[in-house]
Motif scaffolding. Structure first.
Motif, mmCIF file in Angstrom:
data_model
loop_
_atom_site.group_PDB
_atom_site.id
_atom_site.type_symbol
_atom_site.label_atom_id
_atom_site.label_comp_id
_atom_site.label_asym_id
_atom_site.label_seq_id
_atom_site.Cartn_x
_atom_site.Cartn_y
_atom_site.Cartn_z
ATOM 1 N N GLU A 183 0.892 -1.099 0.004
ATOM 2 C CA GLU A 183 -0.020 0.161 0.061
ATOM 3 C C GLU A 183 0.810 1.242 -0.143
ATOM 4 O OE1 GLU A 183 -2.853 -0.255 3.301
ATOM 5 O OE2 GLU A 183 -3.670 -2.138 2.428
ATOM 6 N N GLU B 145 2.537 1.692 -3.373
ATOM 7 C CA GLU B 145 1.477 2.010 -4.447
ATOM 8 C C GLU B 145 1.088 3.451 -4.335
ATOM 9 O OE1 GLU B 145 -2.313 -0.185 -6.871
ATOM 10 O OE2 GLU B 145 -1.874 -0.960 -4.815
ATOM 11 N N GLU B 146 0.716 3.877 -3.069
ATOM 12 C CA GLU B 146 0.405 5.262 -2.631
ATOM 13 C C GLU B 146 1.317 6.221 -2.988
ATOM 14 O OE1 GLU B 146 -0.820 5.305 1.395
ATOM 15 O OE2 GLU B 146 -2.774 3.683 0.823
ATOM 16 N N GLU C 298 3.033 6.189 -5.760
ATOM 17 C CA GLU C 298 3.350 5.841 -6.976
ATOM 18 C C GLU C 298 4.809 5.367 -7.517
ATOM 19 O OE1 GLU C 298 2.560 9.860 -9.028
ATOM 20 O OE2 GLU C 298 0.745 9.853 -8.366
ATOM 21 N N TRP C 299 4.868 4.187 -6.566
ATOM 22 C CA TRP C 299 6.101 3.204 -6.634
ATOM 23 C C TRP C 299 7.441 3.918 -6.491
ATOM 24 C CZ3 TRP C 299 3.428 -1.030 -6.753
ATOM 25 C CH2 TRP C 299 2.337 -1.234 -7.252
ATOM 26 N N ARG D 263 8.535 -2.765 -7.316
ATOM 27 C CA ARG D 263 8.713 -1.392 -7.959
ATOM 28 C C ARG D 263 8.964 -1.513 -9.017
ATOM 29 N NH1 ARG D 263 12.752 2.669 -4.660
ATOM 30 N NH2 ARG D 263 12.433 4.524 -5.587
ATOM 31 N N ARG E 93 5.931 -1.997 -11.119
ATOM 32 C CA ARG E 93 4.840 -1.251 -10.566
ATOM 33 C C ARG E 93 3.609 -2.131 -10.534
ATOM 34 N NH1 ARG E 93 5.970 4.448 -14.025
ATOM 35 N NH2 ARG E 93 8.062 5.001 -12.898
ATOM 36 N N SER E 94 3.644 -3.006 -9.834
ATOM 37 C CA SER E 94 2.801 -4.074 -9.667
ATOM 38 C C SER E 94 3.064 -4.576 -8.237
ATOM 39 C CB SER E 94 2.565 -5.070 -10.584
ATOM 40 O OG SER E 94 2.005 -6.474 -10.201
ATOM 41 N N ARG E 95 1.960 -4.900 -7.524
ATOM 42 C CA ARG E 95 1.821 -5.695 -6.071
ATOM 43 C C ARG E 95 1.995 -7.052 -6.291
ATOM 44 N NH1 ARG E 95 -2.311 -2.336 -2.241
ATOM 45 N NH2 ARG E 95 -1.718 -3.959 -0.993
#
Length: 185
Positions: free
Chosen positions: A94, A97-98, A100-101, A165, A168-170
């Motif tokens: 979180e 992602e919040e 923006e990586w 990172r 850009r994906s969890r």
């Protein structure tokens, strides 16, 4: 130190952490930190007479302590270890992602950049990682291979953060959480 001085010092550390996490040690300049913090140039040298290394070292130590506090709170709960790791990975995902990586691990980029060339920063990074590993080790005490498992879990979390990172994906974080759950259950 008065309240105003403490606030200025905190702003400098916050700005340094923000910059270091996004751009690394070498991508962070003192002029940039001053601009981000809004602090006068003289305050930087007053609060951090050791210059950039002291500023970055204290910033990494402080950010590491915040993550360690969160990890420690979860590890101290009654939750199964797999659930603790899953929650840690979710929180870090979180955060990543919040931002923006930009905000993965507050230590990894600095450690990768400076481990071979800057002993004082390398020591700070090692201390932070050791503190996180100690938290995991304590939670895993009594399990066969608990020491090795603590190191493995930390390495998987760090690797997953780097992959998340980069992609850009969890998804890397989710995959690591599932695999750790398999190992621990």
């Amino acid at each position: 130190m008065g309240q105003k001085g403490a606030e200025t010092r905190d702003r400098l550390l916050d700005a340094t952490q923000e910059s270091v996490e996004a751009a690394g040690y070498f991508g962070t300049g003192l002029n940039q930190v001053i601009a981000l913090s809004g602090a006068p140039r003289g305050s930087l040298y007053f609060h951090f007479p050791g210059g950039k290394d002291q500023l970055v070292g204290e910033s990494v130590r402080r950010a590491g302590a915040a993550i360690g506090d969160s990890l420690g709170a979860l590890a101290g709960s009654e939750l199964p270890v797999a659930d603790v790791v899953d929650l840690v990975l979710r929180q870090l995902g979180e955060r990543l992602e919040e931002s923006e990586w930009r905000k993965g691990c507050p230590v990894a980029t600095v450690a990768l950049e400076t481990a071979a060339s800057n002993d004082s920063i390398q020591q700070v990074c090692a201390e932070v990682y050791a503190s996180w590993e100690d938290i995991l080790r304590a939670r895993l005490s009594g399990q066969p291979g608990g020491d090795d498992l603590a190191t493995t879990i930390l390495a998987l979390i760090e690797g997953a953060l780097i992959l998340a990172r980069a992609h850009r994906s969890r998804e890397p974080l989710d995959r690591v959480a599932r695999q750790i759950a398999v190992w621990l259950n």
